[in-house]
Design an enzyme around this catalytic site. Structure first.
Site, PDB file in Angstrom:
ATOM      1  N   TYR A 138      77.662  22.326 -72.418  1.00  0.00           N
ATOM      2  CA  TYR A 138      78.199  23.486 -73.120  1.00  0.00           C
ATOM      3  C   TYR A 138      78.225  24.694 -72.186  1.00  0.00           C
ATOM      4  CZ  TYR A 138      78.691  27.178 -76.632  1.00  0.00           C
ATOM      5  OH  TYR A 138      79.123  28.269 -77.350  1.00  0.00           O
ATOM      6  N   LYS A 142      81.715  26.382 -70.684  1.00  0.00           N
ATOM      7  CA  LYS A 142      82.025  27.763 -71.074  1.00  0.00           C
ATOM      8  C   LYS A 142      82.264  28.631 -69.838  1.00  0.00           C
ATOM      9  CE  LYS A 142      82.282  28.192 -75.537  1.00  0.00           C
ATOM     10  NZ  LYS A 142      83.524  28.668 -76.156  1.00  0.00           N
TER      11      LYS A 142
END
Length: 345
Positions: A138, A142
């Site tokens: 994640y 990002k």
């Protein structure tokens, strides 16, 4: 104004759609196949469409006739196959931007995360702090998507503004806030460390406000990133005991050492990587969750205040009260439904 909201069936996306409708915008709500559209269908004038962020054709259809795109959808959480995060959080983002630009969309607001700053922070963090990727897909994706967005802005004039929300909480949050309320209610809640660390909580409607203001802002905001948080300094102990107060239960007294909890998370992650190299199932504890609750994280919102006119409207006491009221109402409805089923009515 005709707006598209991706991730509209989710926690933040649902509140954003609600606030856009409240101010009179026409909203097209983009949800993944199989997600529940019931709440969105209760909102006046919302057009609900199903699609997939990894399908360019559905993205091209979604942006037709749209003036603003609020991209909220993402693959979240710290555990899962890297390829799945890449497909949604990187390639899906770029495909959406390309489709939106081709369709003549005036502004794209991309929802990123404070995870791009890393989790082991010192002092007050501003948007000028460097990226720091944590050991999870994640965080990595990002950061990767932000790099590529800035490149698209510079090279192709993509009209994108990036919003980096802090730890969002509030009504309809079953994944995080609802879980914490249940722990506190059951007497199983605990504090990591001494509890005096700052937790970066921000009420969901304040984040939605930040997204809307990023959509409304002038061209000075294009190619800029903004942290959206609550600058009220809330400690872990404050936050959890406010939940206890709203539930009318005793304050939390159980404490676990932060360093020991972090080590347990690291060991669990290491074991799970060996047991499940494809990351299909998460470990019982993770360093991501431990640092979010037990780490000290302070963020400046000066840039968002000055350039977007952002101003948090919900202090933590009011926000927690709203969230706990939702939780209790939800639990009451569930109890009544279960009683009706068991009685055969």
């Amino acid at each position: 104004m005709k707006a598209l909201v991706t991730g509209a069936a989710g926690f933040l996306g649902g509140h954003l759609v609600e606030m856009l409708v409240e101010r009179g915008d026409e909203v097209r709500a983009f949800i993944q196949h199989g997600q529940d559209p019931t709440f969105l269908q209760t909102l006046s004038g919302v057009e609900v469409i199903q699609g997939d962020l990894t399908d360019r054709t559905s993205l091209k259809c979604a942006v037709q006739g749209i003036q603003r795109v609020y991209h909220v959808a993402a693959k979240t959480g710290p555990w899962g196959p890297e390829a799945a995060y890449e497909a949604v959080n990187v390639r899906g983002v770029l495909d959406l931007i390309a489709a939106a630009m081709e369709a003549g969309v005036q502004r794209i607001v991309h929802t990123s995360s404070i995870t791009v700053y890393g989790h082991h922070l010192r002092g007050v963090i501003t948007e000028d702090n460097p990226y720091h990727a944590e050991d999870n897909p994640y965080s990595r994706t990002k950061i990767s998507s932000e790099h590529l967005i800035f490149q698209r802005v510079k090279e192709h004039g993509a009209p994108v503004v990036i919003i980096r929300p802090a730890w969002i909480y509030g009504p309809r949050d079953t994944a995080s806030f609802g879980r914490f309320v249940k722990l506190v209610e059951s007497g199983k809640g605990f504090i990591l460390g001494n509890g005096r660390n700052i937790v970066p909580v921000v009420y969901v409607r304040d984040v939605a406000q930040g997204l809307i203001k990023a959509g409304d802002a002038g061209n000075h905001a294009v190619g800029r990133a903004y942290t959206i948080a609550n600058d009220q300094r809330v400690t872990q102990e404050d936050y959890l005991n406010l939940i206890a107060d709203e539930l009318h239960v005793p304050h939390l007294t159980r404490q676990y050492p932060y360093s020991a909890a972090y080590l347990a998370g690291r060991i669990a992650e290491t074991i799970w990587k060996v047991k499940d190299p494809q990351r299909q199932t998460p470990p019982p504890v993770s360093t991501y969750g431990i640092t979010l609750l037990g780490g000290d994280q302070r963020f400046s919102i000066d840039r968002a205040r000055q350039e977007l006119g952002y101003n948090p409207e919900f202090d933590v006491k009011r926000g927690v009260a709203e969230g706990v009221a939702w939780y209790l109402n939800r639990e009451s409805r569930t109890t009544r439904q279960n009683e009706a089923v068991s009685s055969g009515t």
